[in-house]
Design an enzyme around this catalytic site. Structure first.
Site, mmCIF file in Angstrom:
data_model
loop_
_atom_site.group_PDB
_atom_site.id
_atom_site.type_symbol
_atom_site.label_atom_id
_atom_site.label_comp_id
_atom_site.label_asym_id
_atom_site.label_seq_id
_atom_site.Cartn_x
_atom_site.Cartn_y
_atom_site.Cartn_z
ATOM 1 N N LYS A 46 0.834 -1.208 0.000
ATOM 2 C CA LYS A 46 0.000 0.000 0.000
ATOM 3 C C LYS A 46 0.870 1.260 0.000
ATOM 4 O O LYS A 46 0.652 2.182 -0.771
ATOM 5 C CB LYS A 46 -0.905 -0.003 1.251
ATOM 6 C CG LYS A 46 -1.555 1.340 1.532
ATOM 7 C CD LYS A 46 -2.432 1.311 2.756
ATOM 8 C CE LYS A 46 -1.738 1.648 4.042
ATOM 9 N NZ LYS A 46 -1.368 3.065 4.235
ATOM 10 N N ASN A 47 1.870 1.268 0.863
ATOM 11 C CA ASN A 47 2.669 2.490 1.006
ATOM 12 C C ASN A 47 3.624 2.707 -0.160
ATOM 13 O O ASN A 47 4.200 3.790 -0.286
ATOM 14 C CB ASN A 47 3.439 2.472 2.332
ATOM 15 C CG ASN A 47 2.516 2.721 3.506
ATOM 16 O OD1 ASN A 47 1.328 2.999 3.315
ATOM 17 N ND2 ASN A 47 3.048 2.615 4.717
ATOM 18 N N CYS A 140 -4.670 12.911 12.465
ATOM 19 C CA CYS A 140 -5.401 11.646 12.516
ATOM 20 C C CYS A 140 -5.199 11.063 13.896
ATOM 21 O O CYS A 140 -4.543 11.675 14.740
ATOM 22 C CB CYS A 140 -4.933 10.699 11.421
ATOM 23 S SG CYS A 140 -3.280 10.114 11.687
ATOM 24 N N ARG A 145 0.535 15.087 12.631
ATOM 25 C CA ARG A 145 1.069 14.867 11.291
ATOM 26 C C ARG A 145 1.100 16.146 10.435
ATOM 27 O O ARG A 145 0.393 16.260 9.440
ATOM 28 C CB ARG A 145 0.304 13.741 10.601
ATOM 29 C CG ARG A 145 0.287 12.488 11.438
ATOM 30 C CD ARG A 145 -0.364 11.310 10.769
ATOM 31 N NE ARG A 145 0.505 10.674 9.802
ATOM 32 C CZ ARG A 145 0.195 9.532 9.183
ATOM 33 N NH1 ARG A 145 -0.932 8.930 9.445
ATOM 34 N NH2 ARG A 145 1.016 8.991 8.321
ATOM 35 N N ASP A 328 4.686 1.075 12.059
ATOM 36 C CA ASP A 328 3.467 0.419 11.577
ATOM 37 C C ASP A 328 3.337 -1.026 12.072
ATOM 38 O O ASP A 328 2.318 -1.674 11.818
ATOM 39 C CB ASP A 328 3.418 0.445 10.039
ATOM 40 C CG ASP A 328 3.081 1.827 9.504
ATOM 41 O OD1 ASP A 328 2.735 2.710 10.310
ATOM 42 O OD2 ASP A 328 3.163 2.032 8.270
ATOM 43 N N ARG A 420 -8.720 -0.255 4.993
ATOM 44 C CA ARG A 420 -7.875 0.729 4.309
ATOM 45 C C ARG A 420 -6.548 0.118 3.863
ATOM 46 O O ARG A 420 -5.968 0.557 2.874
ATOM 47 C CB ARG A 420 -7.544 1.874 5.282
ATOM 48 C CG ARG A 420 -8.567 2.975 5.356
ATOM 49 C CD ARG A 420 -8.001 4.112 6.202
ATOM 50 N NE ARG A 420 -6.611 4.324 5.845
ATOM 51 C CZ ARG A 420 -5.631 4.560 6.701
ATOM 52 N NH1 ARG A 420 -5.864 4.660 7.981
ATOM 53 N NH2 ARG A 420 -4.392 4.727 6.289
HETATM 54 C C1 UD1 Z 1 4.436 7.011 6.075
HETATM 55 C C2 UD1 Z 1 3.533 5.797 5.959
HETATM 56 C C3 UD1 Z 1 2.963 5.416 7.327
HETATM 57 C C4 UD1 Z 1 4.093 5.239 8.336
HETATM 58 C C5 UD1 Z 1 5.014 6.454 8.340
HETATM 59 C C6 UD1 Z 1 6.241 6.266 9.220
HETATM 60 C C7 UD1 Z 1 2.644 6.050 3.733
HETATM 61 C C8 UD1 Z 1 1.469 6.320 2.865
HETATM 62 N N1 UD1 Z 1 2.444 6.115 5.050
HETATM 63 O O1 UD1 Z 1 3.606 8.086 6.536
HETATM 64 O O2 UD1 Z 1 2.234 4.199 7.178
HETATM 65 O O3 UD1 Z 1 3.548 5.067 9.615
HETATM 66 O O4 UD1 Z 1 5.482 6.737 7.008
HETATM 67 O O5 UD1 Z 1 6.963 5.159 8.832
HETATM 68 O O6 UD1 Z 1 3.714 5.743 3.250
HETATM 69 N N2 UD1 Z 1 6.377 14.922 10.186
HETATM 70 C C9 UD1 Z 1 6.501 16.258 10.478
HETATM 71 N N3 UD1 Z 1 6.410 17.148 9.443
HETATM 72 C C10 UD1 Z 1 6.229 16.762 8.153
HETATM 73 C C11 UD1 Z 1 6.116 15.366 7.878
HETATM 74 C C12 UD1 Z 1 6.207 14.474 8.918
HETATM 75 O O7 UD1 Z 1 6.665 16.652 11.627
HETATM 76 O O8 UD1 Z 1 6.165 17.607 7.265
HETATM 77 C C13 UD1 Z 1 6.435 13.960 11.318
HETATM 78 C C14 UD1 Z 1 5.113 13.197 11.452
HETATM 79 O O9 UD1 Z 1 4.179 13.944 12.189
HETATM 80 C C15 UD1 Z 1 5.550 11.946 12.154
HETATM 81 C C16 UD1 Z 1 6.958 11.703 11.569
HETATM 82 O O10 UD1 Z 1 7.361 12.941 11.010
HETATM 83 O O11 UD1 Z 1 5.639 12.163 13.534
HETATM 84 C C17 UD1 Z 1 7.007 10.622 10.506
HETATM 85 O O12 UD1 Z 1 6.119 10.946 9.471
HETATM 86 P P1 UD1 Z 1 6.374 10.532 7.950
HETATM 87 O O13 UD1 Z 1 7.639 9.753 7.849
HETATM 88 O O14 UD1 Z 1 6.247 11.754 7.114
HETATM 89 O O15 UD1 Z 1 5.137 9.577 7.689
HETATM 90 P P2 UD1 Z 1 4.154 9.589 6.470
HETATM 91 O O16 UD1 Z 1 4.896 9.779 5.198
HETATM 92 O O17 UD1 Z 1 2.990 10.463 6.748
#
Ligand code: UD1
Length: 440
Positions: A46-47, A140, A145, A328, A420
């Site tokens: 999925k990711n 969420c 996030r 995850d 999902r």
């Molecule tokens: C992706 C995965 C999700 C997984 C996560 C961490 C997908 C679709 N989803 O989510 O399943 O749990 O990686 O392995 O691939 N953050 C910030 N600012 C930003 C972006 C992120 O502070 O602009 C923080 C987030 O709040 C979180 C951390 O960074 O605490 C990790 O987030 P991130 O690696 O960006 O996860 P996703 O890409 O949203």
């Protein structure tokens, strides 16, 4: 028999029929105690597929994606692309996407709210069309996030970015390759910045990039379309901008989190399960931790066999960016360690609020104490079936695992979260011998 049930039986997907306006009308019933035994095929990731679908916006050719699982999140991403003007056809696990007629650059709020990953289209829209307006995905259950790292990356590349009334918008103007240092190796920000750099002049260097396997899959996909990207899988990625990206056929990597979840299910039920379609390297952190709990794990080509141990041992887990232990898989491990011999400690370093499954596991008799981002789990040999709710995708998976172990019947609500991210989880578990049904 109701028309819905007849339809569901014909299509072999009982789980979908209870889906009504995004809310499940029926709960999953799990009668615990059966050891899982047999073989299960792991679906495409999925990711990996979500950013790849967003990256289709960069191309004016026809794209064929193989191994695409039938998941709610993928339907939402298809809807996002269609709103923008893409033409999408699906047959079984093949998705054909054509973005040559895309003529809109705005993702409205109602769809952005459905799935955080819809923000991944922003980099691609900016890069190819020079403008984008995407509603904030919002927080969420597992954390706030924010999008700051994505937006900082776009600004560093020279895009003009504005934050207005719940929308992020951007214009290309003089964007060109630059050096970007991420404050944290965010998966989504790394993917979005790669896409935002693909069609602009010059070379972009992303330092402290996320190293997840899904980023390597995105790089491979883009390079086959004509992009010039290297370094994915390491913490420094170089993107040389090109003028145009064309069509391609690509097979998505297997889902390492689905694989980990079935491995944990085999371990908690003291089963013996063979997983087909896995990449061992991607699940190394999960394999290492499962071995610490006593499970026997045998690697074989693109398969893996897990034999659960009668005595599950306690262990400590700290979630980290890849190649560390994946956040995850944290809830599923929490379920497993709830029935281990001894006390385990789990530290969640990625998301600030990812312990929503704890009160639900406690309803089943688990003994878990939370101190900030640390959970202390005193293993118990007995869990009791209870009425519980899935608060998010992986929390739902954890409760299914606990239900498979517990004595009596567990009734799990809000299955829409589970759907999902797990393709046919109900049928796959049933085939392995789980006793599952739906609340009448
Ligand atoms: C992706 C995965 C999700 C997984 C996560 C961490 C997908 C679709 N989803 O989510 O399943 O749990 O990686 O392995 O691939 N953050 C910030 N600012 C930003 C972006 C992120 O502070 O602009 C923080 C987030 O709040 C979180 C951390 O960074 O605490 C990790 O987030 P991130 O690696 O960006 O996860 P996703 O890409 O949203």
């Amino acid at each position: 028999m109701e028309a819905g049930s007849r339809f569901a039986q014909r299509h072999g997907r009982l789980i979908n029929i209870f889906h009504y306006g995004g809310v499940y009308l029926q709960d999953l019933l799990i009668r615990g105690g059966n050891s899982l035994k047999g073989q299960v095929k792991i679906s495409g990731s999925k990711n990996a597929i979500l950013p790849i679908m967003a990256a289709c916006l960069l191309s004016d050719g026809e794209i064929i994606l193989n191994g695409v699982p039938d998941l709610e999140d993928i339907k939402v991403m298809s809807e996002v692309l269609e709103i923008l003007g893409a033409v999408i056809k699906r047959q079984d696990d093949v998705l054909v996407i054509n973005c040559s007629s895309v003529d809109a650059c705005e993702v409205p709020e109602y769809i952005s709210r459905k799935m955080r990953a819809s923000n991944l289209v922003m980099g691609a829209l900016l890069s190819r069309f020079g403008r984008a307006r995407v509603a904030y995905p919002g927080g969420c259950a597992i954390g706030s996030r924010p999008m700051d790292l994505h937006l900082k990356g776009f600004i560093n590349l020279g895009y003009e970015v504005a934050d207005e009334y719940g929308y992020m918008s951007g214009l290309k103007k003089n964007a060109a390759g630059k050096e970007i240092m991420l404050d944290f190796p965010s998966v989504g920000a790394t993917e979005n910045i790669i896409m935002a750099s693909a069609l602009i002049p010059g070379t972009t260097i992303i330092r402290n990039a996320a190293r997840e396997p899904e980023i390597i899959d995105l790089q491979n996909f883009l390079n086959r379309m004509g992009a010039k990207i290297r370094g994915a899988g390491l913490d420094c990625i170089r993107v040389e901008g090109v003028d145009r990206l064309g069509g391609v056929e690509h097979t998505v990597i297997p889902d390492r989190i689905e694989a980990g979840t079935f491995m944990a299910a085999a371990a908690i039920t003291r089963g013996d399960v063979y997983l087909e379609n896995v990449i061992h390297e991607h699940i190394q952190p999960t394999i290492a931790k499962l071995r610490e709990t006593g499970a026997e794990i045998i690697l074989n080509g693109s398969g893996i066999r897990i034999i659960g141990n009668k005595k599950i041992r306690a262990t400590d887990v700290k979630t980290m960016p890849y190649p560390g232990f994946p956040t995850d898989m944290q809830p599923q491990f929490m379920a497993l360690l709830s029935v281990a011999r001894g006390t385990s400690v789990i530290v969640e370093t990625i998301f600030e609020n990812r312990f929503m499954h704890v009160p639900e596991l406690r309803r089943m008799g688990a003994e878990i104490k939370i101190e900030g981002r640390v959970a202390i789990i005193k293993g118990k040999s007995h869990l009791e079936g209870a009425v519980v709710e899935a608060t998010d995708l992986r929390a739902g998976a954890a409760l299914i695992l606990a239900g498979l172990y517990a004595e009596g019947e567990t009734r799990l609500g809000h299955l829409e979260h589970v759907e999902r991210g797990y393709e046919n989880i109900h049928l796959k578990l049933k085939n392995l011998g789980a006793d599952l049904g739906f609340h009448p």
